[in-house]
Design a protein around this motif. Structure first.
Motif, PDB file in Angstrom:
ATOM      1  N   PRO A 112     -29.997 -37.117   2.415  1.00  0.00           N
ATOM      2  CA  PRO A 112     -31.074 -37.439   3.358  1.00  0.00           C
ATOM      3  C   PRO A 112     -30.760 -38.601   4.305  1.00  0.00           C
ATOM      4  CG  PRO A 112     -31.747 -37.808   1.057  1.00  0.00           C
ATOM      5  CD  PRO A 112     -30.405 -37.189   1.012  1.00  0.00           C
ATOM      6  N   ALA A 113     -29.731 -39.399   3.995  1.00  0.00           N
ATOM      7  CA  ALA A 113     -29.409 -40.540   4.881  1.00  0.00           C
ATOM      8  C   ALA A 113     -28.585 -40.122   6.101  1.00  0.00           C
ATOM      9  CB  ALA A 113     -28.657 -41.611   4.101  1.00  0.00           C
ATOM     10  N   VAL A 114     -28.170 -38.851   6.150  1.00  0.00           N
ATOM     11  CA  VAL A 114     -27.344 -38.381   7.273  1.00  0.00           C
ATOM     12  C   VAL A 114     -28.097 -38.505   8.597  1.00  0.00           C
ATOM     13  CG1 VAL A 114     -26.517 -36.228   8.359  1.00  0.00           C
ATOM     14  CG2 VAL A 114     -25.693 -36.861   6.113  1.00  0.00           C
ATOM     15  N   GLN A 115     -27.391 -38.977   9.620  1.00  0.00           N
ATOM     16  CA  GLN A 115     -27.910 -39.023  10.989  1.00  0.00           C
ATOM     17  C   GLN A 115     -27.087 -38.034  11.810  1.00  0.00           C
ATOM     18  OE1 GLN A 115     -30.434 -41.546  12.347  1.00  0.00           O
ATOM     19  NE2 GLN A 115     -30.867 -41.103  10.212  1.00  0.00           N
ATOM     20  N   LEU A 116     -27.762 -37.062  12.394  1.00  0.00           N
ATOM     21  CA  LEU A 116     -27.067 -36.000  13.124  1.00  0.00           C
ATOM     22  C   LEU A 116     -27.222 -36.217  14.630  1.00  0.00           C
ATOM     23  CD1 LEU A 116     -25.404 -33.478  12.482  1.00  0.00           C
ATOM     24  CD2 LEU A 116     -27.524 -32.139  12.524  1.00  0.00           C
ATOM     25  N   HIS A 117     -26.097 -36.272  15.330  1.00  0.00           N
ATOM     26  CA  HIS A 117     -26.072 -36.549  16.766  1.00  0.00           C
ATOM     27  C   HIS A 117     -25.706 -35.274  17.526  1.00  0.00           C
ATOM     28  CE1 HIS A 117     -25.736 -41.074  16.202  1.00  0.00           C
ATOM     29  NE2 HIS A 117     -25.442 -40.618  14.991  1.00  0.00           N
ATOM     30  N   LEU A 118     -26.510 -34.917  18.525  1.00  0.00           N
ATOM     31  CA  LEU A 118     -26.154 -33.800  19.405  1.00  0.00           C
ATOM     32  C   LEU A 118     -25.284 -34.361  20.519  1.00  0.00           C
ATOM     33  CD1 LEU A 118     -26.407 -30.806  20.223  1.00  0.00           C
ATOM     34  CD2 LEU A 118     -28.389 -31.451  21.588  1.00  0.00           C
ATOM     35  N   VAL A 119     -24.000 -33.968  20.540  1.00  0.00           N
ATOM     36  CA  VAL A 119     -23.062 -34.539  21.516  1.00  0.00           C
ATOM     37  C   VAL A 119     -22.670 -33.549  22.610  1.00  0.00           C
ATOM     38  CG1 VAL A 119     -22.159 -36.224  19.856  1.00  0.00           C
ATOM     39  CG2 VAL A 119     -21.021 -34.008  20.058  1.00  0.00           C
ATOM     40  N   GLY A 120     -23.176 -32.304  22.510  1.00  0.00           N
ATOM     41  CA  GLY A 120     -22.872 -31.297  23.531  1.00  0.00           C
ATOM     42  C   GLY A 120     -24.056 -31.080  24.461  1.00  0.00           C
ATOM     43  N   GLN A 121     -23.855 -30.272  25.487  1.00  0.00           N
ATOM     44  CA  GLN A 121     -24.914 -29.971  26.453  1.00  0.00           C
ATOM     45  C   GLN A 121     -26.123 -29.357  25.740  1.00  0.00           C
ATOM     46  OE1 GLN A 121     -23.214 -31.839  28.881  1.00  0.00           O
ATOM     47  NE2 GLN A 121     -24.640 -30.626  30.064  1.00  0.00           N
TER      48      GLN A 121
END
Length: 219
Positions: free
Chosen positions: A74-83
């Motif tokens: 649950p500590a994961v931070q997910l980053h959207l790095v694409g368009q």
């Protein structure tokens, strides 16, 4: 895999060494492990070693693997790095924890609507077309202040600026320009630097480096 022998330890060591040379605190630099095209099995060893920030390029691909992984970690931070397509904004807001590719007014509107609907507010980086490359996406440099004003008016938390410099050209001038643009616009975050150039990016102020190949191997 032991931490000491891992690509993760190598990358973290290089970040620490570069920060020391640049007289920066390594805690100021977030390593985003770009796991696009890699499956849950390839991601698991990094999770076991304690890596918590991951980057994905496509909403649909992330939906296939991250809900289960996030439940487990649950500590994961997910980053959207694409368009990001405007019609995928709501899906992105439900799954991701940060967006690095805000680049146009229509996306400001779509994200604001998605924030209202989901009750979530994600920090967003404005992606700048730093090398004036139409095919790459990103807000033209001259339009950054206007897009920033629109985002702030729409209550979108702008964390900083993001760029992808042109391929096969020395990246330092582009990183320096992004750093100056962020300073001029009163922004803290600079999402810049990938496997081949993250040390240069850190020396020039990166707060988030997006590293894939150096952690996962060539795709």
């Amino acid at each position: 895999m032991e931490m000491a022998d891992s690509p993760l330890a190598d990358v973290l060591g290089r970040i620490e060494k570069t920060c020391k040379i640049a007289r920066r605190d390594p805690g100021e630099v977030t390593l985003v492990a770009v796991s696009k095209t890699h499956d849950a099995e390839a991601i698991a060893p990094l999770l076991t070693l304690g890596q918590r920030h991951f980057g994905e390029n496509r909403v649909q691909e992330a939906q296939g693997k991250w809900p289960a992984l996030k439940e487990e970690h649950p500590a994961v931070q997910l980053h959207l790095v694409g368009q990001l397509q405007s019609n995928k904004a709501e899906d992105a807001v439900r799954l991701f924890d940060a967006v690095h590719s805000l680049d146009r007014p229509s996306l400001v509107k779509a994200l604001a609507k998605a924030f209202d609907k989901t009750g979530r507010q994600l920090p967003c980086f404005i992606q700048v077309d730093i090398g004036d490359e139409a095919q790459k996406g990103g807000c033209p440099i001259g339009e950054v202040p206007a897009l920033l004003a629109q985002a702030r008016e729409a209550d979108i938390p702008v964390a900083g600026l993001m760029c992808v410099p042109p391929l096969d050209i020395e990246p330092a001038p582009f990183f320096a320009l992004l750093d100056k643009l962020a300073r001029d616009n009163g922004l803290e975050g600079r999402s810049m630097g990938m496997s081949g150039d993250f040390e240069t990016a850190i020396r020039l102020g990166a707060t988030h480096v997006r590293v894939g190949t150096a952690l996962f191997g060539a795709r």
